[in-house]
Each structure stands twice: as structure tokens, then as C-alpha cells.
Design an enzyme around this catalytic site. Structure first.
Site, PDB file in Angstrom:
ATOM      1  N   ALA A  36     -36.476  76.362 -27.775  1.00  0.00           N
ATOM      2  CA  ALA A  36     -37.046  75.866 -26.521  1.00  0.00           C
ATOM      3  C   ALA A  36     -35.972  75.897 -25.438  1.00  0.00           C
ATOM      4  O   ALA A  36     -34.779  75.832 -25.735  1.00  0.00           O
ATOM      5  CB  ALA A  36     -37.537  74.437 -26.719  1.00  0.00           C
ATOM      6  N   GLY A  71     -37.046  76.034 -31.701  1.00  0.00           N
ATOM      7  CA  GLY A  71     -38.366  76.565 -31.373  1.00  0.00           C
ATOM      8  C   GLY A  71     -38.484  78.055 -31.666  1.00  0.00           C
ATOM      9  O   GLY A  71     -39.593  78.550 -31.918  1.00  0.00           O
ATOM     10  N   GLU A 104     -39.358  78.130 -35.174  1.00  0.00           N
ATOM     11  CA  GLU A 104     -40.708  77.578 -35.315  1.00  0.00           C
ATOM     12  C   GLU A 104     -41.769  78.608 -34.904  1.00  0.00           C
ATOM     13  O   GLU A 104     -42.827  78.713 -35.517  1.00  0.00           O
ATOM     14  CB  GLU A 104     -40.830  76.294 -34.490  1.00  0.00           C
ATOM     15  CG  GLU A 104     -39.985  75.159 -35.086  1.00  0.00           C
ATOM     16  CD  GLU A 104     -39.926  73.934 -34.197  1.00  0.00           C
ATOM     17  OE1 GLU A 104     -39.431  74.061 -33.060  1.00  0.00           O
ATOM     18  OE2 GLU A 104     -40.376  72.860 -34.624  1.00  0.00           O
ATOM     19  N   GLU A 120     -32.014  70.956 -33.825  1.00  0.00           N
ATOM     20  CA  GLU A 120     -32.489  69.931 -32.889  1.00  0.00           C
ATOM     21  C   GLU A 120     -31.755  68.609 -33.051  1.00  0.00           C
ATOM     22  O   GLU A 120     -31.513  67.893 -32.077  1.00  0.00           O
ATOM     23  CB  GLU A 120     -33.995  69.714 -33.063  1.00  0.00           C
ATOM     24  CG  GLU A 120     -34.868  70.793 -32.423  1.00  0.00           C
ATOM     25  CD  GLU A 120     -35.133  71.980 -33.328  1.00  0.00           C
ATOM     26  OE1 GLU A 120     -34.398  72.153 -34.332  1.00  0.00           O
ATOM     27  OE2 GLU A 120     -36.059  72.748 -33.034  1.00  0.00           O
TER      28      GLU A 120
HETATM   29  N1  3HC Z   1     -32.067  76.406 -23.754  1.00  0.00           N
HETATM   30  C1  3HC Z   1     -31.510  76.668 -22.559  1.00  0.00           C
HETATM   31  N2  3HC Z   1     -30.337  77.310 -22.402  1.00  0.00           N
HETATM   32  C2  3HC Z   1     -29.714  77.709 -23.518  1.00  0.00           C
HETATM   33  C3  3HC Z   1     -30.225  77.470 -24.792  1.00  0.00           C
HETATM   34  C4  3HC Z   1     -31.478  76.800 -24.895  1.00  0.00           C
HETATM   35  N3  3HC Z   1     -32.048  76.555 -26.072  1.00  0.00           N
HETATM   36  N4  3HC Z   1     -29.370  77.981 -25.706  1.00  0.00           N
HETATM   37  C5  3HC Z   1     -28.355  78.520 -25.009  1.00  0.00           C
HETATM   38  N5  3HC Z   1     -28.559  78.360 -23.689  1.00  0.00           N
HETATM   39  C6  3HC Z   1     -27.716  78.846 -22.601  1.00  0.00           C
HETATM   40  C7  3HC Z   1     -26.353  78.172 -22.581  1.00  0.00           C
HETATM   41  O1  3HC Z   1     -26.399  76.970 -21.866  1.00  0.00           O
HETATM   42  C8  3HC Z   1     -25.510  79.221 -21.918  1.00  0.00           C
HETATM   43  O2  3HC Z   1     -25.762  79.143 -20.537  1.00  0.00           O
HETATM   44  P1  3HC Z   1     -24.598  79.490 -19.477  1.00  0.00           P
HETATM   45  O3  3HC Z   1     -24.194  80.894 -19.770  1.00  0.00           O
HETATM   46  O4  3HC Z   1     -25.253  79.283 -18.174  1.00  0.00           O
HETATM   47  O5  3HC Z   1     -23.495  78.504 -19.756  1.00  0.00           O
HETATM   48  C9  3HC Z   1     -26.116  80.537 -22.410  1.00  0.00           C
HETATM   49  O6  3HC Z   1     -27.428  80.215 -22.855  1.00  0.00           O
HETATM   50  C10 3HC Z   1     -25.360  81.169 -23.557  1.00  0.00           C
HETATM   51  O7  3HC Z   1     -25.156  80.184 -24.565  1.00  0.00           O
HETATM   52  P2  3HC Z   1     -23.753  80.018 -25.314  1.00  0.00           P
HETATM   53  O8  3HC Z   1     -22.649  80.087 -24.326  1.00  0.00           O
HETATM   54  O9  3HC Z   1     -23.881  78.814 -26.153  1.00  0.00           O
HETATM   55  O10 3HC Z   1     -23.724  81.333 -26.185  1.00  0.00           O
HETATM   56  P3  3HC Z   1     -23.210  81.545 -27.674  1.00  0.00           P
HETATM   57  O11 3HC Z   1     -23.426  82.959 -27.977  1.00  0.00           O
HETATM   58  O12 3HC Z   1     -21.860  80.958 -27.833  1.00  0.00           O
HETATM   59  O13 3HC Z   1     -24.188  80.656 -28.589  1.00  0.00           O
HETATM   60  C11 3HC Z   1     -26.302  79.875 -29.411  1.00  0.00           C
HETATM   61  C12 3HC Z   1     -25.538  81.006 -28.695  1.00  0.00           C
HETATM   62  C13 3HC Z   1     -25.821  79.753 -30.854  1.00  0.00           C
HETATM   63  C14 3HC Z   1     -27.758  80.230 -29.375  1.00  0.00           C
HETATM   64  C15 3HC Z   1     -26.036  78.525 -28.681  1.00  0.00           C
HETATM   65  O14 3HC Z   1     -26.273  78.727 -27.301  1.00  0.00           O
HETATM   66  C16 3HC Z   1     -26.905  77.399 -29.137  1.00  0.00           C
HETATM   67  O15 3HC Z   1     -26.607  76.766 -30.120  1.00  0.00           O
HETATM   68  N6  3HC Z   1     -27.985  77.117 -28.367  1.00  0.00           N
HETATM   69  C17 3HC Z   1     -28.826  75.964 -28.605  1.00  0.00           C
HETATM   70  C18 3HC Z   1     -29.725  76.164 -29.770  1.00  0.00           C
HETATM   71  C19 3HC Z   1     -30.622  74.971 -29.936  1.00  0.00           C
HETATM   72  O16 3HC Z   1     -30.193  73.839 -29.921  1.00  0.00           O
HETATM   73  N7  3HC Z   1     -31.912  75.255 -30.107  1.00  0.00           N
HETATM   74  C20 3HC Z   1     -32.891  74.212 -30.242  1.00  0.00           C
HETATM   75  C21 3HC Z   1     -33.424  73.904 -28.889  1.00  0.00           C
HETATM   76  S1  3HC Z   1     -34.491  72.533 -28.913  1.00  0.00           S
HETATM   77  C22 3HC Z   1     -35.939  73.141 -29.504  1.00  0.00           C
HETATM   78  O17 3HC Z   1     -36.077  74.300 -29.775  1.00  0.00           O
HETATM   79  C23 3HC Z   1     -37.037  72.130 -29.572  1.00  0.00           C
HETATM   80  C24 3HC Z   1     -38.196  72.607 -30.360  1.00  0.00           C
HETATM   81  O18 3HC Z   1     -38.118  72.146 -31.677  1.00  0.00           O
HETATM   82  C25 3HC Z   1     -39.504  72.112 -29.741  1.00  0.00           C
END
Ligand code: 3HC
Length: 685
Positions: free
Chosen positions: A64, A103, A106, A126
Site C-alpha cells: 500500500a 499489500g 496481499e 506491516e
Molecule cells: N509507500 C509509499 N512509498 C514507499 C513505499 C510504500 N509502501 N515503499 C517505499 N516507498 C518509497 C520510499 O519512501 C522511497 O521514497 P523516496 O525515494 O522519495 O525517499 C522510495 O519509495 C524508495 O524506497 P527505498 O529508498 O526504501 O528503496 P529500497 O530499494 O532501499 O527499499 C523497499 C525498497 C524494500 C520496498 C522499502 O522501500 C520498503 O521496505 N518499503 C516499505 C514496505 C512496506 O512496509 N510495505 C507495507 C506497506 S503497508 C501495507 O501494505 C498495508 C496493507 O496491508 C493494507
């Protein structure tokens, strides 16, 4: 031209819908809408038998879009999209590569089958954002891999590599030619008329084993709401019909997403990513290539830094001045590798093989980056940098690991100050993630960019800071230590202060940490500055140096050399110090202890911001979360200050300054101004 978010092409009778929302295909509104319309088009197209969903760029989807949390939901939401995929009359197969998280996973689980590339990593992280998977993850994953494995995956947030995902049943196939394999599988499903849905499965596995694992998780220490919710939602997957379980999961998700804990953890997520962004750095700045390193000094810090390079596969030359010191350093590195018991011998051998020990500093000539990690003595550091200037290859990054000395004075010893900066690691350097990158007045953008890239490569979280005594972290720690000393003098005992800190959420209190770090280090630093501290000095004068000699603010037993035990001898030393200064001791409440530990430190943080030593308040938060054990669910000191309200903190500081006569407690001008304007630090960044 408006952004497309998805593009669709065809492989025979299979529509291939490509997610295209760089950099990580976060499932924001545009992408959700794009997938929904492309799916509908494919369903309506008589020439299409089946559908493949695949991600463009570096991954399938990171989940997400976290930036949308807390804002009004725009249709279709992720749950609607997932339902639409699951209900598709034509089979939909997810072709997963790179990180497939939250997500994103998912979404893949709502498809009728999943094919993973060999590099794919699947996870539900998450929990690290203080929430639980809210789009069916807690209901579908247990049905595929069993409740106990799902519990581990969801409550750790760890990623599962493709082969393991195949073995446990999360994906159907691992394939080299991803889209081809997915298209074949999709066609085969279409031909068979089979539309397998995870929702129709029951949760395999033994209930007792799950209950035991769940009880072990919720029965120890502090249990955060997200962890408890994950457990409850997986229980629901076992006990409830699918749709009821799904509704329950979504209820929990809504509660968690609006909690202070989750807001704080999301703040830390973005803060970490912003901390290495340099406001004035041109976008086209290139990091220099780094394929080898040299570390000068094989002590605790030098050894840990060397391990970090070897762990990342970067050859590293370790330089010492005597055989004995070099041997001691190498022995410690080897012992550290063996201690965890998790690294296979062959891997230990490989990493040790990347380390070249030497007594010859001239060997630094081959390194793309040299990190000096010797004693905190300016004269020694200056001498080393003078030598490095002569020895190091042109363009090599020259870094000092000093924790408080003036990086500009060190770089002035070279004719290439643009290549010099501070890389301040935290002990143990092979474990701690924080890396303060100290920008000197002459440090070039290319040097900064290189240090950031190297820091990331060796698994650190880099934060850019400016030059001042102690930089950001240790300067604020100084304010906390001063408060700790005063609390001891006024009536609190070490275990009371530490209990207050752990009740706030720190894993360890400040005095237990001091004992772990070694009290002689603090003593030397105070002496170098001509600072006196009645209690701390009396403790070290009594030969108590912390865990290293079994006695510090606590005593330590042979049975468990790390477990602090309150010591009446220490109480005596403290009470005597109070008496000598004519201070009448009193009972100090836990609430007061927490305020006195945190608020002066926040004030110092405000001064640091004002002086431009930190670029943003959130950088300070990252430093405290990754370097000093500030609980991520409290977001860091500056975020916490915003949550408490700056007026509360300003008024408290003003009152303390008035009562104690300690001018350092006068509210920093920026804190005072923001408090008057009713604003928080976040609004000023
Ligand atoms: N939403 C919005 N922005 C995101 C994002 C997300 N889920 N994941 C990454 N980004 C953004 C980062 O903020 C960053 O932005 P910036 O360049 O402006 O600073 C850009 O994408 C690149 O991210 P990273 O610098 O972290 O890149 P890496 O290659 O080092 O890592 C990654 C990639 C492993 C995917 C890491 O970004 C990460 O762990 N992201 C979060 C993953 C996460 O927590 N997903 C769950 C989200 S909650 C969800 O899905 C709820 C659902 O269950 C309903």
C-alpha cells in the site's frame, strides 16, 4: 500527459498487465484504478483467456502507498481491488519479482496462482509500521502455509526468499523466465476451468502448536498493539469463516492505523529515507566507486567497522601499529563471528579471508575509502591524516570515526579536505545501524555521496550531520547524562532511573548503558573537556568501570556478567556525593525522571537544529532510534516533543531553568518561538 500507472500487452491469449508506478509500485490510488480498469478490459475482451499481473521496474510491489494512510480513502480501495481479482471469471496469475511486500503480497495472494522469480522476496512488514496486514494477509497466509508459520512471518515482518516461499506453499512455482511461466500457468488454469481461491482453503496445522507460539509471543515483556492484533487476526483465520475473519482484520487495521504508535513508526520510515538527502546536493552528483577499504585501528570500533565491510563482501585492509594489537583485534573479530552461532564456518572463513591485516600504513594506498578508528586524541588523528594525505590514492575518501573531535581541524592536515569527512559508527559497529556522516566545511558533494552509498552498502542508516562537539547524538546524550547525574544527586538511584527509562520504552536505561559502554570512556571524555561530575567521578575513582570489570553503577555476577544488580556500595557513594554538595535527597517520581531525561535532550536537539548541525528534526529522530535505542513506536525525541506539545516542554524547561539556575535549560529560541506559534518541530522542517 497524465501518468499511465499500468500498461497491458498480450502473450497469445493472455493479457499481461504491468504495474508501472516507480520506484516500488506502491499501490496508490492511480495504480489501483489502473489495475482495476485493465482487469475489467481483459475480462470483457473475448480474445483474452487469462491474465498475468507483473511489476515493471525493480519489484512487483512494495505494498500500500503509506503516504495515503490517515487520508480519506479513494475508491477502489485495496480490499475492493483484491475482491475483484479473486472474483475474476478468468484466471489471474501473479508474476512476482524483487520485493513483494505488504499489500503487494496481499494482491498476489488474491490471484488464482503465483509464480516467483528466483530473486523474489516475500514479506508482510506491516508490523514494522505499527499496523497489521489489512488486505487479507492475516487470513490468506495461514491458509497457505499454516497458522504457526504465518504467525512467525507476520509478527517478525521478515522477508521469505522465493525457494522457501515455494516450499512452504506461498507460491506455486519459482521460474527463470517469469512472465512466460506465469502465462503458461494462467493458460493451463483457463483450459482446466479451475479457479483456485485461497479463501476456499482451510488453515492447516496443529492448533496447540499455534497457541503455544502465540502465548510465547504475547507473554513476554511489552507487547505492542500491532503484535497483539496480528495474533488475534490469525486466530480469527483459524476460528472464523473467511469473510468474517477478513472483516475482523480490517477493523483491527483501522484502529491501528490511527494509533500514535503507528504514526510514530511511519514517521521513522520516511525519516530514515530522508536523513541521507542533502538539501544542497546537485541531483546529478555521482558517488565514487568503492571496491576496497582500509581501517586504521583494530580496537573495538575498528574491528566492528572492519566486520561491516567484510559482511558486505568488500575487501578491507586492517592496519595496526603492533603485532599484539593486530592479533587481539583479529581474535575479537573471529570470536564475534563465532559467538552468534548463526554464521556457517565456510561463511566465517570467507569473511575473514576478505580482511588483510597489516602493520604497514602504506597499505592504505590501495583503498578507495580509508576509515581512521584510533584513540580519541586529536594529535594522533592529525598525524594519521597527514600520513594519509601522502599515502592514499587520489580521490580516495578519507574518513575519521571520531565521536566528538573537530573534523575540520583533522581535514586541515591534508591538502585534500574535500575528500575528508567523519563517519561516526556506533558500538558495536558491526551491529548498530546508525552512521552519522559528518560533513566538514570543505567536504565535497561527491565525497558525501560516496560515504552515503558505502554506508548503505554495509547495512547502515546514514544521517548527515554538521561539525560540533559530539555531533548530534552524543551532544544530546551529554544533556541526558547531565540530567542523570543531577537526578542521582537529588535522590534517585541507578535502578530507579533505569526503570523509568525502560517503562518509557528504552530497552536499557542510561546507567546500564553507561556500564555497558565502559565508564572509563566517559571519564576520559570529561577530563579532556575539564568537566566535573560528582557522582560519575566518584564511581570511577572507586575503580568501577562498568561491565568490563564487573562493577559500575551496578555490580555484575560471574553467573551472568551482563545482568545489572543494584549495589549498596554505589548507593553509599551517591549519598555521600549528595551530602558533600549539601543536597537534601528526596523521592523522585517516575514521571519526573522521564521528563528530566527527555526534555533537556529535546532542548539540545532544538539548539542543534537552530545551528544547522542537523538538517531536519526527523534526522535527529533517526539518530536516536537507530543509535541510542529510542523506541521507534515513540518516533524519536523530536516527534515525541511534537506529540507532547512544545508549549508543555518549553514551560517545563523554563521552570527548571528558573529553579536550578542552570542556563542550559533555558528553552532554545526555536522551541520558544514554535511553542508561541502553537506549532511543532515537524512544521518547521
Ligand atoms: N509507500 C509509499 N512509498 C514507499 C513505499 C510504500 N509502501 N515503499 C517505499 N516507498 C518509497 C520510499 O519512501 C522511497 O521514497 P523516496 O525515494 O522519495 O525517499 C522510495 O519509495 C524508495 O524506497 P527505498 O529508498 O526504501 O528503496 P529500497 O530499494 O532501499 O527499499 C523497499 C525498497 C524494500 C520496498 C522499502 O522501500 C520498503 O521496505 N518499503 C516499505 C514496505 C512496506 O512496509 N510495505 C507495507 C506497506 S503497508 C501495507 O501494505 C498495508 C496493507 O496491508 C493494507
Amino acid at each position: 500527459m497524465s501518468k499511465a500507472y499500468v500498461n497491458t500487452d498480450r502473450k497469445g491469449a493472455v493479457a499481461v498487465i504491468r504495474l508501472d508506478n516507480p520506484p516500488v509500485n506502491a499501490l496508490g490510488h492511480g495504480l489501483r484504478l489502473g489495475i482495476a480498469s485493465a482487469l475489467k478490459a481483459a475480462e470483457e475482451d473475448a480474445g483474452v483467456k487469462a491474465v498475468v499481473l507483473v511489476g515493471n521496474g525493480r519489484c512487483f510491489s512494495a505494498g500500500a502507498d503509506i503516504t495515503e494512510f490517515g487520508k480519506p480513502l479513494q475508491s477502489p480501495n485495496l480490499a475492493d481491488l483484491i475482491m475483484a481479482i479473486e472474483a475474476s471469471p478468468k484466471p489471474v496469475v501473479a508474476a512476482i519479482h524483487g520485493t513483494t511486500l505488504g499489500g503487494g503480497l496481499e494482491l498476489a495472494l488474491s490471484c488464482h496462482a503465483r509464480v516467483a522469480a528466483k530473486d523474489a522476496k516475500l514479506g508482510l512488514p506491516e508490523i514494522k509500521l505499527g499496523i497489521l496486514p489489512g488486505a487479507g494477509g492475516t487470513q490468506r497466509v495461514p491458509r497457505l502455509i499454516g497458522a504457526e508459520k504465518a504467525l512467525k512471518m507476520i509478527t517478525s515482518g521478515d522477508m521469505m526468499p522465493a525457494e522457501e516461499a515455494k516450499a512452504s506453499g506461498l507460491v506455486n512455482e519459482v521460474a527463470g523466465d517469469l512472465v512466460d511461466a506465469a502465462a503458461k500457468l494462467a493458460e493451463a488454469l483457463a483450459d482446466s476451468g479451475d479457479l483456485p481461491r485461497v479463501r476456499d482453503m482451510s488453515v492447516p496445522g496443529d492448533r496447540d502448536t499455534f497457541d503455544k507460539a502465540a502465548a510465547a509471543l504475547t507473554g513476554r515483556g511489552r507487547v505492542l498493539p500491532a503484535a497483539k492484533a496480528c495474533v488475534d487476526a490469525i486466530k480469527a483465520a483459524i476460528e472464523m469463516p473467511f469473510d468474517k475473519g477478513l472483516a475482523y482484520e480490517y477493523e483491527l487495521f483501522k484502529q491501528l492505523v490511527s494509533s500514535d504508535e503507528s504514526k510514530a513508526q511511519r514517521h521513522v520510515f520516511f525519516a530514515e529515507r530522508n536523513a541521507a538527502k542533502v538539501a544542497d546536493m546537485p541531483a546529478d552528483t555521482q558517488a565514487k566507486p568503492v571496491s576496497s577499504a582500509a581501517v586504521i585501528g583494530a580496537g573495538t570500533m575498528g574491528g566492528g567497522i572492519t566486520m561491516s565491510f567484510a559482511n558486505a563482501g568488500i575487501p578491507v585492509t586492517l592496519i595496526e601499529t603492533t603485532d599484539a594489537a593486530l592479533k587481539r583485534g583479529l581474535d575479537t573479530i573471529l570470536a564475534n563471528y563465532k559467538r552468534s552461532g548463526r554464521t556457517p564456518q565456510a561463511e566465517i572463513d570467507r569473511r575473514m579471508g576478505l580482511i588483510t591485516p597489516t602493520l604497514d600504513i602504506e597499505k592504505a594506498a590501495g583503498a578507495d575509502i580509508v576509515i581512521e578508528a584510533v584513540f580519541e586524541e586529536m594529535e594522533i588523528k592529525k598525524e594519521i591524516f597527514g600520513k594519509l594525505d601522502r599515502i592514499a590514492k587520489p580521490g580516495a575518501v578519507l574518513a575519521t570515526n571520531t565521536s566528538y573531535l573537530d573534523v575540520n581541524a583533522i581535514s586541515a592536515m591534508t591538502k585534500r579536505p574535500a575528500d575528508v569527512l567523519g563517519m561516526h559508527f556506533f558500538s558495536p559497529a558491526n551491529v548498530m545501524k546508525l552512521l552519522e556522516i559528518v560533513r566538514g566545511k570543505a567536504t565535497s558533494h561527491a565525497t558525501l555521496a560516496t560515504a552515503i552509498a558505502v554506508g548503505r552498502k554495509i547495512g547502515k542508516v546514514p544521517v548527515i550531520v554538521g561539525v560540533c562537539d559530539g555531533f548530534v547524538g552524543n551532544r544530546m546524550l551529554g544533556a541526558r547524562l547531565k540530567a542523570t547525574e543531577q537526578l542521582l544527586l537529588e535522590g534517585a538511584l541507578p535502578h530507579e532511573i533505569d526503570a523509568a527509562a525502560t517503562s518509557f520504552g528504552f530497552a536499557m536505561g542510561p546507567l546500564a548503558v553507561s556500564d555497558l559502554a565502559g565508564l572509563d570512556i566517559g571519564m576520559r571524555a570529561r577530563r579532556a573537556r575539564g568537566v566535573r561530575a560528582a557522582v560519575a567521578d566518584a564511581i570511577t575513582d572507586a575503580g568501577r568501570y562498568g561491565q568490563k570489570n564487573g562493577k559500575g553503577y551496578y555490580r555484575y555476577d560471574e553467573a551472568d556478567k551482563r545482568k545489572p544488580i543494584p549495589d549498596p556500595d554505589v548507593e553509599k557513594i551517591i549519598v555521600e556525593a549528595s551530602e558533600k554538595l549539601g543536597i537534601k535527597r528526596r523521592q523522585i517520581s517516575q514521571e519526573e525522571i522521564i521528563q528530566r531525561l527527555n526534555y533537556p535532550m529535546i532542548n539540545e536537539g532544538a539548539k542543534i537544529l537552530e545551528e544547522g548541525i542537523a538538517q531536519r528534526p526527523s534526522d535527529i529522530d533517526v539518530i536516536w532510534v537507530y543509535g541510542y535505542g529510542w523506541p521507534a513506536w515513540r518516533g524519536g525525541p523530536m516527534h515525541h516533543a511534537d506529540q507532547m506539545g512544545l508549549k508543555t516542554i518549553r514551560d517545563w524547561l523554563a521552570e527548571q531553568a528558573r529553579k536550578s539556575g542552570d542556563a542550559s535549560l533555558n528553552p532554545a529560541p526555536v522551541l520558544d518561538r514554535l511553542a508561541r506559534e502553537g506549532r511543532g518541530f515537524a512544521s518547521a522542517s
